[in-house]
Structures are given as structure tokens and as C-alpha cells.
Enzyme design. Structure first.
Site, short mmCIF file in Angstrom:
data_model
loop_
_atom_site.label_atom_id
_atom_site.label_comp_id
_atom_site.label_asym_id
_atom_site.label_seq_id
_atom_site.Cartn_x
_atom_site.Cartn_y
_atom_site.Cartn_z
N ILE A 190 1.60 4.98 1.27
CA ILE A 190 0.97 5.54 2.15
C ILE A 190 0.25 4.99 2.98
CG2 ILE A 190 -1.18 6.99 2.02
CD1 ILE A 190 -0.56 7.57 -0.98
N HIS A 238 0.72 -1.09 -0.08
CA HIS A 238 0.16 -0.07 0.03
C HIS A 238 0.78 1.42 -0.15
CE1 HIS A 238 -3.14 2.89 1.25
NE2 HIS A 238 -3.88 1.81 1.02
N GLY A 256 -5.71 4.75 5.49
CA GLY A 256 -6.78 5.21 6.35
C GLY A 256 -7.22 4.63 7.45
N VAL A 257 -7.74 3.05 6.94
CA VAL A 257 -8.12 2.45 8.10
C VAL A 257 -7.26 1.95 9.34
CG1 VAL A 257 -9.89 1.08 6.71
CG2 VAL A 257 -7.50 0.34 6.88
N GLU A 303 -7.41 2.79 13.17
CA GLU A 303 -7.24 1.84 14.03
C GLU A 303 -6.02 2.34 15.25
OE1 GLU A 303 -6.66 -1.61 16.50
OE2 GLU A 303 -8.14 -0.97 15.06
#
Length: 221
Positions: free
Chosen positions: A121, A115, A124-125, A129
Site C-alpha cells: 500500500i 509497506h 499516506g505520507v 509528499e
């Protein structure tokens, strides 16, 4: 700069020696420059050297983040372990109110190879978290949680916005603030904001619940 009204007297300004010479004010680091100006004012300024930021070496300009909880203390409070423990340090802690934690983002984080391979990057998840784990330090505070041995679960997120990508080399600074706590039901609502430097990169509201593993089934059927 001090200005004193006068009638046809010379102006005293900061600088080198004028044609009239140097006049001491009793301090070796102070000097005056005499020059005649058409306005009838006395201007006086002090030749005091400024301590510029450039005088300090780059490696000494920025103090380290304080340590309120180190990684060992975090591991005592949170149940997460590698590769999913996403908080490196707690730098501010107001029991039952708010907490600030940091995540040092490096290219060695195991999610970057996928990723993305050509442009790493932070997902976002995983930012969500990490912020949830910082929030867990608040709701697992002994004065907040209901019983010992509890863990927390993320029950929902609202109003989440990602403002800027987080990349290797960044330090993600996450502030979680307790908005509501229903201690009877073990449910809490928190406001979260994450920064890189002074720039807001992520924000949202988090619904979290505490309980033992069997009680978690209502969240993850």
C-alpha cells in the site's frame, strides 16, 4: 420513437418482416415491421445499429493522459530527485491557479518492500509528499515566485483525509488548486485532491513556503 394519432391504422415498429412484408424507406439499413395494435396510433422507429463500446478492443478504449510537462520539464522546475521525485507527468496546468499531475504507482517503487510485504500500500505520507510536489509546480511558476532560484518547502497540512488505499497498478491523479498566495512572505495555501479513476483517495489543505536553503531553517530547525 415517433407517435402519430390515427384512426384504426396499423402500427409500424422496429423488427423483422411481418406477415405483411417489408416496406423500404429509401435507406438499405432501415426497415419497418407492420403489425395491428388496438390503440389508434402509428409507431415508427428506425433500425439503426448502435456503435457499442464492446466493439472497440480493450487496449484502444482509453486514450493516454495528455502531456503538458514531461519528466524532464518537471526536473527542471522541481529540485527533487530519485528516489523522492514522485511526479511523473503534468497533464493540466493553469499558471498561478491550478495544476494536475500523475504518479504511476508500481510494485518497483522502493517503499513497497516494507509497506507492506504481504499487502503493498502506498504510504499516506508519500501521497501527501507527491501532492506537495505537484503543488510546487504552481508556486514555482515564474509569475508567482519572488526570485529565481527559489525552492519550496512543505510548512503544514490541514484537514487531511485518506479515503481509499492506493496500490501497485494505480495511477494517482492529483489536482492542486492555489487558494491564497502571500507573495511578500513567500507563503501559499493550496487545496489538494487525489484520485484513482473517479474515486477520491486523499484530500487536504497544504501550507507551502518558498525560499533558498538557508531560509528553510525556520521550517526545519
Amino acid at each position: 420513437m415517433a407517435v402519430v394519432s390515427s384512426n384504426c391504422i396499423p402500427s409500424l415498429t422496429l423488427g423483422s418482416l411481418s406477415q405483411l412484408g417489408r416496406r423500404s424507406l429509401g435507406c438499405p439499413s432501415l426497415s419497418l415491421k407492420l403489425s395491428h395494435l388496438s390503440n389508434s396510433s402509428l409507431h415508427c422507429s428506425l433500425n439503426v445499429p448502435e456503435n457499442t463500446h464492446e466493439d472497440t478492443p480493450m487496449e484502444k478504449r482509453f486514450p493516454p493522459y495528455p502531456t503538458v510537462m514531461d519528466i524532464n520539464q518537471i526536473r527542471e522546475r522541481l529540485p527533487h530527485r530519485f528516489p523522492f521525485l514522485l511526479v511523473d507527468r503534468i497533464i493540466e496546468y493553469n499558471p498561478g491557479l491550478s495544476v494536475v499531475g500523475i504518479k504511476n504507482v508500481t510494485i518497483n517503487d522502493n517503499f513497497f518492500p516494507g509497506h507492506f510485504p504481504e499487502r503493498p500500500i502506498m504510504p499516506g505520507v508519500l501521497m501527501i509528499e507527491a501532492m506537495s510536489q505537484v503543488g510546487g509546480a504552481v508556486i514555482l511558476e515564474p509569475d508567482v515566485k519572488r526570485t529565481s532560484g527559489e525552492v519550496f518547502f512543505l510548512a503544514g497540512v490541514e484537514k487531511v483525509r485518506f479515503r481509499k488505499p492506493v496500490i501497485p497498478g494505480d495511477t494517482l491523479v492529483m489536482r492542486m488548486t492555489l487558494m491564497k498566495m502571500h507573495k511578500r512572505f513567500g507563503v501559499a495555501k493550496l487545496e489538494g485532491k487525489a484520485y484513482v479513476g473517479s474515486e477520491l483517495v486523499c484530500e487536504g489543505e497544504f501550507l507551502m513556503a518558498t525560499g533558498s536553503d538557508p531560509q528553510a531553517r525556520f521550517l526545519y530547525p
